[in-house]
Design a protein around this motif. Structure first.
Motif, short mmCIF file in Angstrom:
data_model
loop_
_atom_site.label_atom_id
_atom_site.label_comp_id
_atom_site.label_asym_id
_atom_site.label_seq_id
_atom_site.Cartn_x
_atom_site.Cartn_y
_atom_site.Cartn_z
N ARG A 179 1.10 9.07 -3.29
CA ARG A 179 0.62 10.24 -4.01
C ARG A 179 0.95 10.19 -5.50
O ARG A 179 0.11 10.49 -6.33
CB ARG A 179 1.26 11.48 -3.38
CG ARG A 179 0.51 12.75 -3.58
CD ARG A 179 1.14 13.84 -2.74
NE ARG A 179 0.75 13.73 -1.34
CZ ARG A 179 -0.27 14.42 -0.82
NH1 ARG A 179 -0.97 15.22 -1.58
NH2 ARG A 179 -0.59 14.31 0.44
N THR A 195 -0.92 3.26 -2.84
CA THR A 195 -1.75 4.42 -2.46
C THR A 195 -0.86 5.65 -2.27
O THR A 195 -1.25 6.62 -1.64
CB THR A 195 -2.57 4.16 -1.18
OG1 THR A 195 -1.67 3.87 -0.11
CG2 THR A 195 -3.52 3.02 -1.35
N PRO A 241 -4.26 10.00 -1.53
CA PRO A 241 -3.44 11.01 -2.22
C PRO A 241 -4.13 12.36 -2.38
O PRO A 241 -3.47 13.39 -2.31
CB PRO A 241 -3.17 10.38 -3.58
CG PRO A 241 -3.25 8.92 -3.33
CD PRO A 241 -4.28 8.73 -2.27
N LEU A 242 -5.45 12.38 -2.53
CA LEU A 242 -6.13 13.66 -2.71
C LEU A 242 -6.56 14.26 -1.37
O LEU A 242 -7.38 15.18 -1.33
CB LEU A 242 -7.33 13.48 -3.63
CG LEU A 242 -6.97 13.05 -5.06
CD1 LEU A 242 -8.22 12.68 -5.86
CD2 LEU A 242 -6.22 14.16 -5.79
N ASP A 260 0.81 -1.21 0.00
CA ASP A 260 0.00 0.00 0.00
C ASP A 260 0.85 1.26 0.00
O ASP A 260 0.40 2.30 -0.48
CB ASP A 260 -0.95 0.01 1.20
CG ASP A 260 -2.36 -0.43 0.81
OD1 ASP A 260 -2.66 -0.35 -0.41
OD2 ASP A 260 -3.13 -0.83 1.69
N ARG A 300 -14.46 8.98 5.36
CA ARG A 300 -14.22 10.30 4.79
C ARG A 300 -13.84 11.27 5.89
O ARG A 300 -14.29 11.16 7.03
CB ARG A 300 -15.47 10.79 4.06
CG ARG A 300 -15.64 10.13 2.72
CD ARG A 300 -16.84 10.69 1.99
NE ARG A 300 -16.98 10.04 0.70
CZ ARG A 300 -18.11 10.03 -0.01
NH1 ARG A 300 -19.18 10.62 0.45
NH2 ARG A 300 -18.15 9.43 -1.18
N HIS A 302 -19.86 7.86 -5.13
CA HIS A 302 -19.06 7.05 -4.24
C HIS A 302 -17.79 6.66 -4.98
O HIS A 302 -17.80 6.59 -6.21
CB HIS A 302 -19.92 5.81 -3.94
CG HIS A 302 -19.41 4.94 -2.87
ND1 HIS A 302 -18.39 4.06 -3.06
CD2 HIS A 302 -19.81 4.79 -1.59
CE1 HIS A 302 -18.18 3.41 -1.93
NE2 HIS A 302 -19.03 3.84 -1.02
N GLY A 303 -16.71 6.42 -4.28
CA GLY A 303 -15.47 5.98 -4.92
C GLY A 303 -15.68 4.76 -5.80
O GLY A 303 -15.03 4.59 -6.83
N PHE A 339 -10.77 3.90 -2.72
CA PHE A 339 -10.08 4.76 -1.75
C PHE A 339 -9.40 5.92 -2.48
O PHE A 339 -9.46 7.08 -2.05
CB PHE A 339 -9.06 3.90 -1.00
CG PHE A 339 -8.24 4.62 0.04
CD1 PHE A 339 -8.82 5.07 1.21
CD2 PHE A 339 -6.88 4.80 -0.13
CE1 PHE A 339 -8.06 5.71 2.19
CE2 PHE A 339 -6.11 5.44 0.84
CZ PHE A 339 -6.72 5.89 2.00
N LEU A 340 -8.77 5.61 -3.62
CA LEU A 340 -8.06 6.65 -4.37
C LEU A 340 -9.02 7.62 -5.05
O LEU A 340 -8.76 8.82 -5.13
CB LEU A 340 -7.18 6.00 -5.46
CG LEU A 340 -5.96 5.23 -4.99
CD1 LEU A 340 -5.33 4.49 -6.17
CD2 LEU A 340 -4.95 6.18 -4.37
N ARG A 356 -3.28 6.03 7.18
CA ARG A 356 -3.01 6.47 5.82
C ARG A 356 -3.99 7.56 5.42
O ARG A 356 -5.10 7.61 5.93
CB ARG A 356 -3.17 5.30 4.86
CG ARG A 356 -2.31 5.36 3.61
CD ARG A 356 -2.46 4.09 2.80
NE ARG A 356 -2.11 2.89 3.54
CZ ARG A 356 -0.86 2.48 3.68
NH1 ARG A 356 0.13 3.14 3.16
NH2 ARG A 356 -0.59 1.37 4.35
N ASP A 384 -12.33 8.26 -4.41
CA ASP A 384 -13.51 8.76 -3.71
C ASP A 384 -13.58 10.28 -3.69
O ASP A 384 -14.65 10.86 -3.86
CB ASP A 384 -13.57 8.22 -2.28
CG ASP A 384 -14.84 8.66 -1.58
OD1 ASP A 384 -15.91 8.26 -2.05
OD2 ASP A 384 -14.75 9.42 -0.60
N ARG A 385 -12.43 10.93 -3.48
CA ARG A 385 -12.43 12.39 -3.39
C ARG A 385 -12.99 13.02 -4.67
O ARG A 385 -13.77 13.97 -4.62
CB ARG A 385 -11.00 12.89 -3.13
CG ARG A 385 -10.88 14.38 -3.01
CD ARG A 385 -11.48 14.88 -1.69
NE ARG A 385 -11.70 16.32 -1.69
CZ ARG A 385 -12.74 16.93 -2.24
NH1 ARG A 385 -13.66 16.21 -2.88
NH2 ARG A 385 -12.89 18.23 -2.20
N ASP A 399 -8.28 12.91 1.03
CA ASP A 399 -9.52 12.36 1.52
C ASP A 399 -9.81 11.12 0.70
O ASP A 399 -9.57 11.15 -0.50
CB ASP A 399 -10.63 13.41 1.34
CG ASP A 399 -11.88 13.10 2.15
OD1 ASP A 399 -11.78 12.30 3.08
OD2 ASP A 399 -12.93 13.68 1.84
N PRO A 400 -10.32 10.04 1.21
CA PRO A 400 -10.63 9.73 2.61
C PRO A 400 -9.40 9.32 3.44
O PRO A 400 -8.29 9.36 2.93
CB PRO A 400 -11.61 8.56 2.46
CG PRO A 400 -11.26 7.92 1.18
CD PRO A 400 -10.70 8.99 0.30
#
Lengths: 754, 98
Positions: A307, A305, B53-54, A301, B70, A411-412, A399-400, B50, A402-403, B56-57
């Motif tokens: 950046r 995950t 990268p953005l 991870d 989140r 939803h992500g 997870f990546l 953790r 979702d934002r 969130d979450p």
């Protein structure tokens, strides 16, 4: 509550075992291992929750296994959870409560897994626990003592490693051997006043035969907790008998009067406190300090995950998936289309010409072909999804992303269905099954068809060829613009849906990130096949039927003279060339220029027939409505026939313009389109395919829901015609308004555009 | 219940890699029930492992597994200063005082 109800299990009768467990507990792997991959996949009645049933292999007695949806709890707040609870209580239509429940728990994650286990135990019926993934627990530095766990829970506990088929024999044996519960059904107690209220509700449930006596206490507790909060959390309210409803309300008042305002929290806390005591007796470190090691998953991870590297890896995975769906399926789709042509020709040769032959060759085989042609894309997408899910990367993708998706209220997990809709909305919509929240899932389904799919490409190319000429950069730029229009429209509409019809409590994003696993090919292929096959059996029938309807609309009514006239002209052309029509029919040589004339005669007859058919007439009927968009009745016919499938536009326009439908080379069609002029109205004599009209037509194809397959799949996935009806309506309106705006603004912008 | 005292903060303010003990959960009813069922209840120790990268979450460790929440929801998960976890306020890589 302390009464234990062991159910005698006769060896000769069929034994029904339900398999319950958390997501990521290895439940499906274990289920596959126990049933030897021979199982039936379907849906539970009324909901799109996958139902899998199989026979226990190597048991020597008839045992069926029912794989319940993977859930974290039996609180009926999602369709999955409600199905699991109702199946265990014997409240699913046509099925009694199972004789035995096998609860699969992840040994490396025992506390949370035992929460569901505790709820199943509280239902008072025979239970066997499979303490699965013991190897993962050991790798994490945990030693789980199954005997101690069994003693603490009062039911058999069998240690297993499903992926390596360890412990399966012991598990089979304990499923077949009834063993009485050695502990109270519920290991923890609530304050007396609450116990009294729950007991009264349980008695009512027994009287009403809501469930059997053993399960009444557990069921009463589940119902109390589920109906505690004022608003029902699931969109469709539960259909409880009114007496049960009243009883719940009375019990709630009683409990609040006794001073407890938040029963659900109390229940959860008591359950976890009890689980904590159980786990303390059964779990310890493999060696002092071993539990603190950094897991391999964490190391993976740190890259996936990250950046920069995480984003790059994600982009690479998505790109690979997209290319695979887009181009990997192409040779197979070509083969299917060739096979379809072969079968159609075979029908034409074997049957006398006439409506029956045409129905079978064009209507039925064409309809079946329209279904099968999607199959390769669907298989490839589901292969990727199974791979991503099985490895644990799917959760990281959500997870990546979702934002990004949050901005429009999604939803992500909506990202992958939407991305795959660029290839085809049909598999994209089926991929929304991974989204648990029904509102988020519906919003994703409703906007997926706006993503510009591969079926729109031939339409864009034809129009661009007729309007913009051959400049590669202009072509690429226009196509790219269409993808942008579709994507922006999808995101905007998602925001609109989430703020209107699909408004609800803010979407909950709570996602377990399971440890990574090495994907297992067998399980992945199995998952791919199960889901892809559902498409053929469920959506396929509707798609094929609708294709036959569309075929009939273009076929009937028959033109009274076009075909006989064509026949006469063809014979006349042959005799002027000095050829014998009968000999030609037997396969005699025909010079090229005669052959071209014959094709022209045939194409003209086909054009006459189409213009005479229901669809042709409808084209004239809708022309006044389409004129403000810059479309004449011929484009109207193209658009109407595209409601079966967009790519049909190209072949229909070929027929409308008398150049035939079968050619891969669309140059003659593009020339005819470029030469087309308005026959009447304010623009009479002016070209039809102006820049404004071309853009307007392309925007129409981006936004309009012209795909019976999509509508059929939405019907299947939402279990009602309501959502496909809404989808069809809003997209048609959107397309009309969008095209109208493009054409009106475009023509007013002046000469440059017309 | 909503009053904040010194040494109390939400999960969203927890430094990366640190632990805290859940003191109160103030989020919408559905999420609150889900969090509880997933084992995030008053008294549970959570660790921020953790951040996406953005930004969130977030990913947290709870009861030995990883859960993503989140940031906006994490603000409603109030943590208390954990008497057993002095590391909460001390730098993580602090050298042991001889």
């Amino acid at each position: 509550m302390s009464d234990v109800a062991p159910t005698a299990i006769g060896r000769s009768t069929l034994l029904r075992v339900a398999v319950a467990g958390n997501p990521n507990s290895g439940k499906t792997t274990l289920f596959n291992a126990l049933t030897g991959l021979r199982h039936h996949v379907g849906n539970y009645p009324g909901v799109t929750v996958e139902k899998r049933e199989g026979r226990l292999t190597g048991a020597g007695a008839p045992v069926t296994l029912l794989d319940l949806p993977g859930t974290y709890s039996l609180s009926a707040r999602s369709p999955d959870e409600r199905v699991a609870r109702d199946a265990l209580l014997g409240r699913m239509a046509g099925a009694e409560a199972p004789d035995l429940t096998l609860v699969v728990v992840d040994a490396a994650n025992l506390e949370r897994n035992l929460y569901l286990g505790a709820q199943v135990l509280e239902l008072g019926r025979p239970v066997v626990i499979a303490c699965n993934m013991l190897d993962m627990a050991e790798a994490a530095g945990l030693r789980v003592d199954c005997a101690a766990l069994s003693a603490a829970l009062g039911v058999p506990v069998v240690g297993t490693v499903g992926t390596r088929r360890i412990g399966l024999e012991a598990l089979r044996a304990s499923l077949l051997r009834p063993s009485p519960r050695t502990r109270p059904v519920r290991g923890w107690r609530l304050p007396d006043a609450i116990e009294t209220a729950v007991g009264e509700l349980a008695r009512t449930l027994m009287e009403l035969r809501f469930c059997d006596a053993a399960s009444a206490d557990g069921a009463a507790l589940l119902l109390m907790v589920d109906h505690w909060d004022a608003a029902p959390l699931l969109p469709e309210a539960e259909d409880l008998p009114s007496r049960v409803r009243d009883e719940i309300a009375a019990a709630r008042r009683q409990i609040i009067a006794a001073g407890t305002h938040d029963l659900p929290s109390l229940v959860v806390e008591q359950r976890y406190a009890w689980i904590g005591r159980v786990v303390q007796r059964a779990v310890g470190p493999t060696s002092p300090g071993a539990a603190g090691r950094e897991r391999i998953s964490d190391r993976i991870d740190r890259v996936l995950t990250h950046r920069v590297f995480g984003a790059l890896a994600f982009a690479a995975v998505m790109f690979l998936m997209f290319v695979a769906i887009f181009s990997g399926a192409e040779p197979l789709m070509g083969m299917i289309e060739a096979g379809q042509g072969f079968v159609q020709d075979a029908f034409r040769t074997a049957l006398p010409p006439g409506p029956l032959c045409d129905l079978l060759a064009d209507g039925v085989i064409g309809g079946v072909g329209a279904v099968v042609v999607f199959f390769p894309q669907i298989c490839i997408l589901f292969l990727f999804i199974a791979l991503l899910e099985d490895s644990g990367y799917m959760a990281r993708a959500a997870f990546l992303m979702d934002r990004l998706m949050q901005g429009v209220g999604l939803h992500g997990k909506s990202f992958i269905p939407l991305l795959s809709s660029y290839a085809c909305a049909v598999p994209g919509i089926m991929a929304t099954r991974t989204i648990e929240n029904p509102r988020d899932r519906l919003a994703t389904i409703m906007v997926a068809p706006l993503m510009s799919c591969s079926a729109r490409l031939p339409v864009y190319i034809t129009i661009i060829g007729a309007v913009f000429g051959a400049s590669l950069w202009l072509k690429a730029g226009v196509i790219f613009a269409m993808y942008v229009v579709g994507t922006v429209a999808a995101l905007l509409m998602a925001a609109v849906f989430k703020r209107t019809v699909l408004r609800g409590p803010r979407a909950t994003f709570l996602l377990e990130l399971p440890p990574y696993h090495l994907p297992r090919p067998g399980a992945i292929l199995r998952a791919m096949w199960d889901r892809s096959r559902l498409f053929l059996t469920r959506a396929g029938t509707i798609i094929a039927a609708l294709c036959v309807v569309m075929w009939a609309l273009a076929y009937f009514p028959r033109h009274p003279t076009a075909w006989s006239e064509a026949d006469r002209r063809a014979k006349a052309r042959l005799s002027t060339a000095g050829l014998d029509p009968a000999a030609v029919a037997r396969g005699a040589e025909v010079p090229d220029e005669v052959r071209a004339d014959l094709k022209r005669i045939r194409d003209e007859a086909a054009g006459e027939q189409l213009r005479h058919s229901w669809i042709g007439r409808l084209g004239h009927v809708v022309e006044p409505a389409l004129r403000p968009l810059g479309f004449d009745w011929k484009i109207g016919v193209g658009i109407l026939s595209s409601f079966a499938a967009r790519e049909v536009f190209v072949s229909t326009m070929g027929v409308v313009y008398n150049v035939g439908s079968g050619d891969d080379d669309t140059t003659p069609l593009r020339e005819r389109m470029r030469a087309a002029r308005w026959e009447s109205g304010p623009r009479a004599g002016g070209p039809i395919y102006t820049t404004a009209a071309g853009l307007s037509l392309m925007v129409f194809y981006v936004l309009c829901c012209q795909c019976v397959s999509t509508l059929a799949v939405v019907r299947r996935e939402t279990n009602s015609w309501r959502w496909p009806a809404i989808m069809f309506t809003y997209m048609t309106v959107l397309a009309y308004v969008g095209s109208l705006a493009v054409y009106q603004v475009g023509t007013r912008l002046g000469g440059g555009l017309s | 219940m909503t009053a904040r005292h010194d040494g109390e903060y939400s999960l969203a303010e927890l430094p990366l890699g640190r632990e805290g003990r859940v003191r109160a959960i103030e989020v919408g009813a559905e999420l609150r029930r889900r969090l509880q069922e997933m084992g995030v209840i008053v008294g549970t120790i959570v660790r921020l492992t953790r951040i996406a990268p953005l930004g969130d979450p977030l990913e947290i460790e709870v009861r030995g597994y990883r859960l993503s929440v989140r940031r906006a929801d994490a603000r409603g998960i109030h943590l208390a200063h954990d008497p057993a976890g002095e590391a909460l306020t001390a730098p993580m890589a602090a050298p042991a005082v001889a």
